[in-house]
Design a protein around this motif. Sequence first.
Motif, PDB file in Angstrom:
ATOM      1  N   VAL A 187      50.086  24.612  38.677  1.00  0.00           N
ATOM      2  CA  VAL A 187      51.275  25.566  39.111  1.00  0.00           C
ATOM      3  C   VAL A 187      50.771  26.332  39.423  1.00  0.00           C
ATOM      4  O   VAL A 187      51.412  26.413  41.004  1.00  0.00           O
ATOM      5  N   LEU A 188      50.194  27.285  38.852  1.00  0.00           N
ATOM      6  CA  LEU A 188      50.079  28.361  39.508  1.00  0.00           C
ATOM      7  C   LEU A 188      48.947  27.982  40.397  1.00  0.00           C
ATOM      8  O   LEU A 188      48.857  28.977  41.807  1.00  0.00           O
ATOM      9  N   SER A 189      48.507  26.944  40.882  1.00  0.00           N
ATOM     10  CA  SER A 189      46.856  26.887  41.593  1.00  0.00           C
ATOM     11  C   SER A 189      47.816  26.686  43.263  1.00  0.00           C
ATOM     12  O   SER A 189      47.307  27.279  44.043  1.00  0.00           O
ATOM     13  N   ALA A 190      48.883  26.097  42.440  1.00  0.00           N
ATOM     14  CA  ALA A 190      49.961  25.162  43.860  1.00  0.00           C
ATOM     15  C   ALA A 190      50.463  26.500  44.600  1.00  0.00           C
ATOM     16  O   ALA A 190      50.982  27.256  45.008  1.00  0.00           O
ATOM     17  N   VAL A 191      51.071  27.182  43.752  1.00  0.00           N
ATOM     18  CA  VAL A 191      51.465  28.933  44.262  1.00  0.00           C
ATOM     19  C   VAL A 191      50.784  29.653  45.255  1.00  0.00           C
ATOM     20  O   VAL A 191      51.146  30.083  45.821  1.00  0.00           O
ATOM     21  N   LYS A 192      49.568  30.022  43.985  1.00  0.00           N
ATOM     22  CA  LYS A 192      48.709  30.933  44.715  1.00  0.00           C
ATOM     23  C   LYS A 192      48.197  30.267  46.191  1.00  0.00           C
ATOM     24  O   LYS A 192      47.707  31.326  47.215  1.00  0.00           O
ATOM     25  N   ALA A 193      48.414  28.626  46.203  1.00  0.00           N
ATOM     26  CA  ALA A 193      47.625  28.574  47.719  1.00  0.00           C
ATOM     27  C   ALA A 193      48.230  28.945  48.799  1.00  0.00           C
ATOM     28  O   ALA A 193      47.865  28.358  50.146  1.00  0.00           O
ATOM     29  N   THR A 196      51.457  33.236  49.279  1.00  0.00           N
ATOM     30  CA  THR A 196      52.354  34.853  49.745  1.00  0.00           C
ATOM     31  C   THR A 196      52.789  35.187  47.986  1.00  0.00           C
ATOM     32  O   THR A 196      53.786  36.286  48.730  1.00  0.00           O
ATOM     33  N   ALA A 197      52.351  34.564  47.163  1.00  0.00           N
ATOM     34  CA  ALA A 197      52.401  35.591  45.885  1.00  0.00           C
ATOM     35  C   ALA A 197      51.916  36.881  45.526  1.00  0.00           C
ATOM     36  O   ALA A 197      50.422  37.049  46.215  1.00  0.00           O
ATOM     37  N   ARG A 198      52.123  37.532  45.411  1.00  0.00           N
ATOM     38  CA  ARG A 198      51.927  38.738  44.481  1.00  0.00           C
ATOM     39  C   ARG A 198      50.935  38.282  43.616  1.00  0.00           C
ATOM     40  O   ARG A 198      50.944  38.148  42.966  1.00  0.00           O
ATOM     41  N   PRO A 199      49.211  38.533  43.932  1.00  0.00           N
ATOM     42  CA  PRO A 199      48.255  38.894  42.539  1.00  0.00           C
ATOM     43  C   PRO A 199      48.785  39.381  41.305  1.00  0.00           C
ATOM     44  O   PRO A 199      48.588  38.951  40.347  1.00  0.00           O
ATOM     45  N   ASP A 200      49.510  40.532  41.344  1.00  0.00           N
ATOM     46  CA  ASP A 200      50.044  41.510  39.891  1.00  0.00           C
ATOM     47  C   ASP A 200      50.696  40.483  39.928  1.00  0.00           C
ATOM     48  O   ASP A 200      50.865  40.094  38.417  1.00  0.00           O
ATOM     49  N   SER A 201      51.761  39.148  40.179  1.00  0.00           N
ATOM     50  CA  SER A 201      52.687  38.579  39.527  1.00  0.00           C
ATOM     51  C   SER A 201      52.003  37.319  39.093  1.00  0.00           C
ATOM     52  O   SER A 201      52.050  36.428  37.542  1.00  0.00           O
ATOM     53  N   LEU A 202      50.979  37.124  39.564  1.00  0.00           N
ATOM     54  CA  LEU A 202      50.168  35.952  39.366  1.00  0.00           C
ATOM     55  C   LEU A 202      49.293  36.512  37.805  1.00  0.00           C
ATOM     56  O   LEU A 202      49.159  35.500  36.907  1.00  0.00           O
ATOM     57  N   ALA A 203      48.887  37.277  37.586  1.00  0.00           N
ATOM     58  CA  ALA A 203      47.853  37.819  36.951  1.00  0.00           C
ATOM     59  C   ALA A 203      48.814  38.191  35.550  1.00  0.00           C
ATOM     60  O   ALA A 203      48.708  38.220  34.235  1.00  0.00           O
ATOM     61  N   TYR A 209      50.868  33.934  29.341  1.00  0.00           N
ATOM     62  CA  TYR A 209      51.030  32.543  28.590  1.00  0.00           C
ATOM     63  C   TYR A 209      49.599  32.372  27.796  1.00  0.00           C
ATOM     64  O   TYR A 209      49.932  31.923  26.542  1.00  0.00           O
ATOM     65  N   ALA A 210      48.684  33.829  27.975  1.00  0.00           N
ATOM     66  CA  ALA A 210      48.061  33.951  26.931  1.00  0.00           C
ATOM     67  C   ALA A 210      48.154  33.807  25.802  1.00  0.00           C
ATOM     68  O   ALA A 210      47.731  33.967  24.724  1.00  0.00           O
ATOM     69  N   ASN A 211      49.519  34.631  25.764  1.00  0.00           N
ATOM     70  CA  ASN A 211      49.872  35.566  24.312  1.00  0.00           C
ATOM     71  C   ASN A 211      51.304  35.590  23.930  1.00  0.00           C
ATOM     72  O   ASN A 211      51.379  35.306  22.454  1.00  0.00           O
ATOM     73  N   ASN A 212      51.539  33.842  24.735  1.00  0.00           N
ATOM     74  CA  ASN A 212      53.124  33.246  24.365  1.00  0.00           C
ATOM     75  C   ASN A 212      53.210  32.291  24.269  1.00  0.00           C
ATOM     76  O   ASN A 212      54.211  31.805  23.730  1.00  0.00           O
ATOM     77  N   SER A 213      52.475  31.297  24.766  1.00  0.00           N
ATOM     78  CA  SER A 213      52.520  29.671  25.091  1.00  0.00           C
ATOM     79  C   SER A 213      52.301  29.063  23.852  1.00  0.00           C
ATOM     80  O   SER A 213      50.906  29.239  22.791  1.00  0.00           O
TER      81      SER A 213
END
Length: 222
Positions: A187-193, A196-203, A209-213
């Motif tokens: 999903v995140l790769s599709a958004v990045k592709a 238009t997504a802001r890099p800081d939002s993806l980060a 995800y790393a802390n709460n998934s």
Amino acid sequence: MRHSGWMRRAIEGSSAATNHGGEASVAIIEIPDSDGFPGGSETFELVAKFCYGHYYGDHEMDPRTVAPLRCAAEYLDMSETYAPANLISRTDSYLTSRHILHNLRNIVLVLRSCERLLPIAEELGIVKRCVAAACDHILSYNAPPIHSVRSSPSAHQFGSSRPPNGNPAESWIEDLSLLGIHFFHRVLSAVKAHGTARPDSLASAVAHYANNSPPLRALLKK
């Protein structure tokens, strides 16, 4: 079992073998075990109820069961060829309904169920459709960077696509944290592709995800 082409062929094959021996007997059909049948024994039970007259309308399916039912229907060849409004068409209708495609949390729940339905869920296009729909939702939010997303049991209630504060800019990050790492990456790769997504939002999504998934925590405990 008139709804299933697989069942019909199995019964016909068993009957032919019986007749060839010259003696009539009850046909015995071997059903695949839970490891080989899409969705396992629980899904087979739901399919059996459908075959014996239980009506599956949109109000009776849910995002957790519709993908297993769709894959099982494909496996058993439950198309319109054998019965009108058969299980393939009903599950397809539900998967493309507003209840699924217009609700990010429900899309995520469908994707989660697909994690144990590979490769058939991929082959049927369920994963691709859900990834694209999730991507559209996230891009529509035009989310600003999120530095802290609060976790709350109420944020994970079935059918809710928003956290308690109702902020969709935060909800998509919360929702994606319910996915296994493979589909989260898809999903995140599709958004990045889309570019238009802001890099800081993806980060921020990756950090949350790393802390709460829950799926990631379960994976790390193994």
